[in-house]
Design a protein around this motif. Sequence first.
Motif, PDB file in Angstrom:
ATOM      1  N   ILE A 573       0.866  -1.187   0.000  1.00  0.00           N
ATOM      2  CA  ILE A 573       0.000   0.000   0.000  1.00  0.00           C
ATOM      3  C   ILE A 573       0.896   1.228   0.000  1.00  0.00           C
ATOM      4  CG2 ILE A 573      -1.805   1.260   1.213  1.00  0.00           C
ATOM      5  CD1 ILE A 573      -2.793  -1.311   2.385  1.00  0.00           C
ATOM      6  N   ARG A 574       0.768   2.048  -1.043  1.00  0.00           N
ATOM      7  CA  ARG A 574       1.587   3.242  -1.198  1.00  0.00           C
ATOM      8  C   ARG A 574       0.748   4.461  -0.832  1.00  0.00           C
ATOM      9  NH1 ARG A 574       3.705   1.189  -7.141  1.00  0.00           N
ATOM     10  NH2 ARG A 574       4.977  -0.556  -6.365  1.00  0.00           N
ATOM     11  N   THR A 575       1.143   5.160   0.280  1.00  0.00           N
ATOM     12  CA  THR A 575       0.369   6.293   0.801  1.00  0.00           C
ATOM     13  C   THR A 575       1.184   7.562   0.722  1.00  0.00           C
ATOM     14  OG1 THR A 575       1.143   5.894   3.049  1.00  0.00           O
ATOM     15  CG2 THR A 575      -0.867   4.768   2.380  1.00  0.00           C
ATOM     16  N   PRO A 576       0.532   8.769   0.620  1.00  0.00           N
ATOM     17  CA  PRO A 576       1.268  10.053   0.530  1.00  0.00           C
ATOM     18  C   PRO A 576       1.822  10.507   1.868  1.00  0.00           C
ATOM     19  CG  PRO A 576      -1.078  10.461   0.496  1.00  0.00           C
ATOM     20  CD  PRO A 576      -0.911   8.978   0.462  1.00  0.00           C
ATOM     21  N   ARG A 577       1.392   9.907   2.975  1.00  0.00           N
ATOM     22  CA  ARG A 577       1.879  10.295   4.299  1.00  0.00           C
ATOM     23  C   ARG A 577       1.845   9.087   5.204  1.00  0.00           C
ATOM     24  NH1 ARG A 577      -2.398  14.791   5.621  1.00  0.00           N
ATOM     25  NH2 ARG A 577      -2.925  14.637   3.395  1.00  0.00           N
ATOM     26  N   ALA A 578       2.465   9.231   6.370  1.00  0.00           N
ATOM     27  CA  ALA A 578       2.553   8.088   7.295  1.00  0.00           C
ATOM     28  C   ALA A 578       1.166   7.687   7.792  1.00  0.00           C
ATOM     29  CB  ALA A 578       3.475   8.429   8.474  1.00  0.00           C
ATOM     30  N   GLN A 579       0.322   8.667   8.141  1.00  0.00           N
ATOM     31  CA  GLN A 579      -1.044   8.412   8.589  1.00  0.00           C
ATOM     32  C   GLN A 579      -1.993   8.975   7.543  1.00  0.00           C
ATOM     33  OE1 GLN A 579      -2.418   6.834  11.195  1.00  0.00           O
ATOM     34  NE2 GLN A 579      -0.433   6.146  11.984  1.00  0.00           N
ATOM     35  N   PRO A 580      -2.558   8.142   6.654  1.00  0.00           N
ATOM     36  CA  PRO A 580      -3.446   8.665   5.611  1.00  0.00           C
ATOM     37  C   PRO A 580      -4.721   9.247   6.202  1.00  0.00           C
ATOM     38  CG  PRO A 580      -3.497   6.279   5.629  1.00  0.00           C
ATOM     39  CD  PRO A 580      -2.417   6.685   6.579  1.00  0.00           C
ATOM     40  N   VAL A 581      -5.216  10.267   5.524  1.00  0.00           N
ATOM     41  CA  VAL A 581      -6.399  10.994   5.967  1.00  0.00           C
ATOM     42  C   VAL A 581      -7.451  10.894   4.872  1.00  0.00           C
ATOM     43  CG1 VAL A 581      -7.268  13.259   6.717  1.00  0.00           C
ATOM     44  CG2 VAL A 581      -4.956  12.523   7.345  1.00  0.00           C
ATOM     45  N   VAL A 582      -8.730  11.002   5.291  1.00  0.00           N
ATOM     46  CA  VAL A 582      -9.836  11.007   4.331  1.00  0.00           C
ATOM     47  C   VAL A 582      -9.570  12.038   3.241  1.00  0.00           C
ATOM     48  CG1 VAL A 582     -12.280  11.562   4.033  1.00  0.00           C
ATOM     49  CG2 VAL A 582     -11.545  10.155   5.958  1.00  0.00           C
ATOM     50  N   GLY A 583      -9.691  11.630   1.966  1.00  0.00           N
ATOM     51  CA  GLY A 583      -9.438  12.490   0.835  1.00  0.00           C
ATOM     52  C   GLY A 583      -8.104  12.206   0.156  1.00  0.00           C
ATOM     53  N   ASP A 584      -7.182  11.484   0.857  1.00  0.00           N
ATOM     54  CA  ASP A 584      -5.914  11.112   0.230  1.00  0.00           C
ATOM     55  C   ASP A 584      -6.150  10.059  -0.854  1.00  0.00           C
ATOM     56  OD1 ASP A 584      -4.632  12.809   1.913  1.00  0.00           O
ATOM     57  OD2 ASP A 584      -3.764  11.248   3.207  1.00  0.00           O
ATOM     58  N   ILE A 585      -5.219   9.950  -1.797  1.00  0.00           N
ATOM     59  CA  ILE A 585      -5.243   8.904  -2.830  1.00  0.00           C
ATOM     60  C   ILE A 585      -4.107   7.936  -2.523  1.00  0.00           C
ATOM     61  CG2 ILE A 585      -4.954   8.390  -5.270  1.00  0.00           C
ATOM     62  CD1 ILE A 585      -6.139  11.108  -5.928  1.00  0.00           C
ATOM     63  N   VAL A 586      -4.462   6.650  -2.342  1.00  0.00           N
ATOM     64  CA  VAL A 586      -3.463   5.615  -2.070  1.00  0.00           C
ATOM     65  C   VAL A 586      -3.486   4.612  -3.216  1.00  0.00           C
ATOM     66  CG1 VAL A 586      -3.690   5.893   0.412  1.00  0.00           C
ATOM     67  CG2 VAL A 586      -5.055   4.165  -0.763  1.00  0.00           C
ATOM     68  N   GLU A 587      -2.376   3.886  -3.386  1.00  0.00           N
ATOM     69  CA  GLU A 587      -2.258   2.890  -4.455  1.00  0.00           C
ATOM     70  C   GLU A 587      -2.012   1.513  -3.837  1.00  0.00           C
ATOM     71  OE1 GLU A 587       0.255   2.302  -8.574  1.00  0.00           O
ATOM     72  OE2 GLU A 587       1.331   2.987  -6.795  1.00  0.00           O
ATOM     73  N   SER A 623      -6.004   2.219  -7.481  1.00  0.00           N
ATOM     74  CA  SER A 623      -5.981   3.469  -6.722  1.00  0.00           C
ATOM     75  C   SER A 623      -7.302   3.670  -6.000  1.00  0.00           C
ATOM     76  CB  SER A 623      -5.710   4.655  -7.660  1.00  0.00           C
ATOM     77  OG  SER A 623      -4.409   4.549  -8.223  1.00  0.00           O
ATOM     78  N   LEU A 624      -7.213   4.264  -4.776  1.00  0.00           N
ATOM     79  CA  LEU A 624      -8.390   4.518  -3.958  1.00  0.00           C
ATOM     80  C   LEU A 624      -8.389   5.965  -3.502  1.00  0.00           C
ATOM     81  CD1 LEU A 624      -8.492   1.397  -1.599  1.00  0.00           C
ATOM     82  CD2 LEU A 624      -9.901   1.807  -3.620  1.00  0.00           C
ATOM     83  N   PHE A 625      -9.517   6.655  -3.625  1.00  0.00           N
ATOM     84  CA  PHE A 625      -9.734   7.974  -3.028  1.00  0.00           C
ATOM     85  C   PHE A 625     -10.346   7.731  -1.663  1.00  0.00           C
ATOM     86  CE2 PHE A 625     -12.198  11.814  -2.215  1.00  0.00           C
ATOM     87  CZ  PHE A 625     -11.251  12.808  -2.449  1.00  0.00           C
ATOM     88  N   LEU A 626      -9.586   7.978  -0.587  1.00  0.00           N
ATOM     89  CA  LEU A 626      -9.932   7.469   0.743  1.00  0.00           C
ATOM     90  C   LEU A 626     -11.167   8.147   1.329  1.00  0.00           C
ATOM     91  CD1 LEU A 626      -6.465   7.036   2.483  1.00  0.00           C
ATOM     92  CD2 LEU A 626      -7.877   5.319   1.349  1.00  0.00           C
ATOM     93  N   THR A 627     -11.994   7.290   1.913  1.00  0.00           N
ATOM     94  CA  THR A 627     -13.099   7.728   2.768  1.00  0.00           C
ATOM     95  C   THR A 627     -12.935   7.029   4.106  1.00  0.00           C
ATOM     96  OG1 THR A 627     -14.593   5.944   2.109  1.00  0.00           O
ATOM     97  CG2 THR A 627     -14.603   7.950   0.752  1.00  0.00           C
ATOM     98  N   GLU A 628     -13.821   7.376   5.053  1.00  0.00           N
ATOM     99  CA  GLU A 628     -13.734   6.778   6.389  1.00  0.00           C
ATOM    100  C   GLU A 628     -13.896   5.264   6.325  1.00  0.00           C
ATOM    101  OE1 GLU A 628     -16.005   7.159  10.727  1.00  0.00           O
ATOM    102  OE2 GLU A 628     -16.653   8.353   9.002  1.00  0.00           O
ATOM    103  N   GLU A 629     -14.736   4.770   5.359  1.00  0.00           N
ATOM    104  CA  GLU A 629     -15.013   3.341   5.268  1.00  0.00           C
ATOM    105  C   GLU A 629     -13.819   2.544   4.754  1.00  0.00           C
ATOM    106  OE1 GLU A 629     -16.961   5.681   4.107  1.00  0.00           O
ATOM    107  OE2 GLU A 629     -18.565   5.561   5.619  1.00  0.00           O
ATOM    108  N   HIS A 630     -12.765   3.209   4.265  1.00  0.00           N
ATOM    109  CA  HIS A 630     -11.634   2.478   3.715  1.00  0.00           C
ATOM    110  C   HIS A 630     -10.683   1.947   4.777  1.00  0.00           C
ATOM    111  CE1 HIS A 630     -12.419   4.515  -0.348  1.00  0.00           C
ATOM    112  NE2 HIS A 630     -12.583   3.210  -0.516  1.00  0.00           N
ATOM    113  N   SER A 631     -10.896   2.263   6.037  1.00  0.00           N
ATOM    114  CA  SER A 631     -10.080   1.655   7.090  1.00  0.00           C
ATOM    115  C   SER A 631     -10.355   0.164   7.137  1.00  0.00           C
ATOM    116  CB  SER A 631     -10.400   2.291   8.441  1.00  0.00           C
ATOM    117  OG  SER A 631      -9.971   3.627   8.484  1.00  0.00           O
ATOM    118  N   GLY A 632      -9.354  -0.648   7.434  1.00  0.00           N
ATOM    119  CA  GLY A 632      -9.569  -2.086   7.554  1.00  0.00           C
ATOM    120  C   GLY A 632      -8.417  -2.877   6.975  1.00  0.00           C
ATOM    121  N   LYS A 633      -8.688  -4.152   6.707  1.00  0.00           N
ATOM    122  CA  LYS A 633      -7.665  -5.073   6.233  1.00  0.00           C
ATOM    123  C   LYS A 633      -7.811  -5.307   4.736  1.00  0.00           C
ATOM    124  CE  LYS A 633      -7.326  -7.443  10.692  1.00  0.00           C
ATOM    125  NZ  LYS A 633      -7.460  -8.735  11.423  1.00  0.00           N
TER     126      LYS A 633
END
Length: 980
Positions: A573-587, A623-633
């Motif tokens: 999982i490639r994130t723009p920061r150490a702790q991703p926040v709602v609205g970030d784009i992860v790969e 790629s995912l545009f993060l929302t609160e529901e994207h937390s998990g495994k």
Amino acid sequence: MLLWVSLLVLAPISGQFATSSKSVISVHPPWTVAFPGEKVKLVCSGSHFKRPEMSTPYRWYYRGKQISETSSNTYEVHDSGEYRCQAPDSIKSSSVSLLFSQATLILQAPLYVFEGDSVVLRCRAKAGVALTNVILYKNDRLLAFLSNTSDFHIRQADLKDNGAYKCSGFKKDSSSVVSNRVKIQVQELFPPPVMKASSFQPIEGELVTLTCETQLPSQKSDVRLQFCFFKDGQTLQSGWSSSPEFQINTIWREDSGSYWCQAQAVTSLVWKQSQTSKIYVQRGVAKVQIHTLPALEFVIPGQELVLICSVDGVPGLVRISWYKTSNKESMKIKIQNSLKAEFKISMVKNSDAGEYYCEANNGGLSFLSKPVTINVKVPVSPPGLTLSPPGDRALEGDMVTLLCEAQRGSLPIQYQFFREDVFLKEIEVTSLRTSSFSFSLTAEHSGNYYCTADNGLGAQRSRAVHLSVIVPVSHPVLTLSPPGPWAVEGDLMTLHCVAQKGSPPIQYRFYHGDVTLGSSSVPSGGGASFSFSVTSELSGNYHCTADNGFGSHKSEAISLSVTVPVSRPVLTIRTPRAQPVVGDIVELHCEAQRGSPPILYQFYHEDVILGSSSTPSGGSSLSLFLTEEHSGKYACVVSNGLGSQRSDTVSLSVRVPVSHAVLTLRAPRAQTVEGDMVELHCEARRGSPPIWYQFYHEDVTLGSSSAPSGGGASFNLSLTAEHSGNYFCKANNDLGAQHSEVVTFNVLVPVSRPVLTLRAPRSQAMVGDMVELHCEVQRGSPPILYQFYHENVTLESSSAPYGGGASFNLSLTTQHSGNYSCEANNGLGAQHSEAVTLSITGLTGSRSGPVATGVTGGLLSLLGLAAAALLLYYWLPRKAGGKSNSDPSRRPSSSDSQEPTYHNVPTWIELQPVYSNVNPEGEDVVYTEVRSIQKGNKHAAASTPGLLKNSDSSVIYSQVRVASTPASRPQLLASSAPHQ
């Protein structure tokens, strides 16, 4: 056995079995309506003359189509609809309609109702439904209230019980339910009997048989009847008998008369009577008859047969002569002193068949009997079965003929053909003793064959003949195990070759291209297999052959390719920061190091698929545009058709900024009161914990609190008057702060103890002076209601809608002397002032002599009217059931717990709940003030009640009291019942 053979031979002659009886279908339990899931069994009854060797099944029909054949006469059903059955040697029954009802309430009744039946009507509710007031109706009229058993009994059914029945009841919620409607038609148990006689004009000395004939319905064939015969109103013999026949062995002229019979059911006592018949006995004439022993229409060779010639009505010594029509030879047997003669054949032969009659001769007259025909019938011999063409082996598709022949036996003969006890064909011959049956052979025709022959004197069976049908092999089918065109290098593969048809033994061979891999012979049918370990060189086409000596056949080719399974993938999982926040784009990136392409990649979040893609090489990303529901495994699965592999689970925690905070005020009452404890609760509906909450009053921080695991926080306030105003809160989780909406509330203050001030124009009040009563509290939320009292009698009420005090003007008379007080109330509890005593002297100084006397008299008259008005004012509330103003409960007291009664309170004043935390003792210093008023303002003050301002008045202080200091007042938070 002999009796059965006799019945079988006689049947076609007498016509007893010319038509088959009708099958009868019955229901057990006897209801035609049931709930789904309940067992309902159908029972089929038919002819009682089924031959022992017959194995005809019972046939069952549903909605006109046959659904089953059973060897038993019972069949269990579960579906609504019409059913029929057919028993062996019988025709189809009438239809029976069954209903498996989903209704809450059903009425169950028997399928058939006959006269005299004991009938039960059962009203049943669905399982788990309790009913009350269950009522049974007949033709929509109340018939009976049913008990807990819900059964209604008709002891002896008759025509008066015909009608339409239903039942109803009530559920716990008082809703009514109604059952299905059942129509009951009571059928006749049996028709009125018909009395028959062997002769209604018999000759004296004859045997007369009376028969009482009636017919029970097939459904009631088990009912036992009894019969009774009557002559001229008298019972014959001993009365009731189970036999429908009554014999008059010797009838005479005096036996002439009217005869009838009665038939009666033994159990139900249903009886019916025949019509009357006349019997006329005639004078006797000569009668010659032949009887046989045994009484048969045919005999079997070797059997003993006795012919008896009976003679009645011939006087004198009689000689009997016997005749047979076949040879016309007269056979005479002399019997002395007897009217009977016998002709005995010890062992019957075929030549004994023919017509026999006897002649009675008394020397003068001869009398001939009617002829009797004797048929000699020969049982069939065991038949022989032969095959054409001969031999015990034949090819599939050949035509074969089965030939069955009995060497002996009287015609007609019935032949039946069987294979392995399975019936094939039935043929009846009337002129020859040979029967044949031809058919084309299939593989299923292999087995043992035999035939039977029967001419009614017992069936005979042939010896079994075995026939083997040889089947050439069909095209074989080659399969791979494990199935599929792909294999992994090193796997163990099995080739299986099988021909669906073909007589064993079968030789199988396996090929890779044109190279033979191996062969196998199968002696007892089935296929053959060949196993090998897969290498990369073994990719290619495979086939097999099958041969059983009647031609070799080749299978279709199958292809096998050797491939490499995928390895276990790695998910990153490639994130723009150490702790991703709602609205970030992860790969999400998934990659398997090994595996034959193409490879299918699938991405999962908490076992829910997010997406998939197929790539020829390398990995795949999502790629995912993060929302609160994207937390998990998260995990990924790869597959190339040779099995799938799943990556290790990777967890992703998405932080959520707090949403707008919501501030909630939780108070013990609708209007907050000074001293109440209120709770300020602040909560952000969304946001990753921990969340820091801060509370503000008019932009001043009250306090703060942390919610480490989410949710809201609270802050408690003990209210004072200064707490009125605007409140808001703020929530923050380091991702941005959010403010709540402003909440405004006012703190109501109970009234303090009022101060009553009397303002007079002089230091000593006199009759005629105008005095102002002024009542005012130092503290208390408006509006405030003031009431003025003179000796506990209400004088006036006044409201201060914006706070402050209230005044009341009084023109003094001598009756106005006494104690005055006032009361203040703002709906949070009433407070009384200290009493102020007013003493009034006589007339003013400017009024003397006759004028003063006149004025004094006028004042006394006015005082009398005022006293009468006060008495009326005091008396009316007591007549209305209320308390008088002089009630001790209305007197001012620091410990008074009674709530005052308000009169003439304005309707726009809303009375607030009163709590016991108001302390009437906690007051400041009370001053009672008396002011003198200028004479020039007296008339104006008298005409206009209100507050009179006079800065030049002299002040008299009296009754100075020191109240307790504020520090000594306990802050009470106890609640009490609201003021009504």
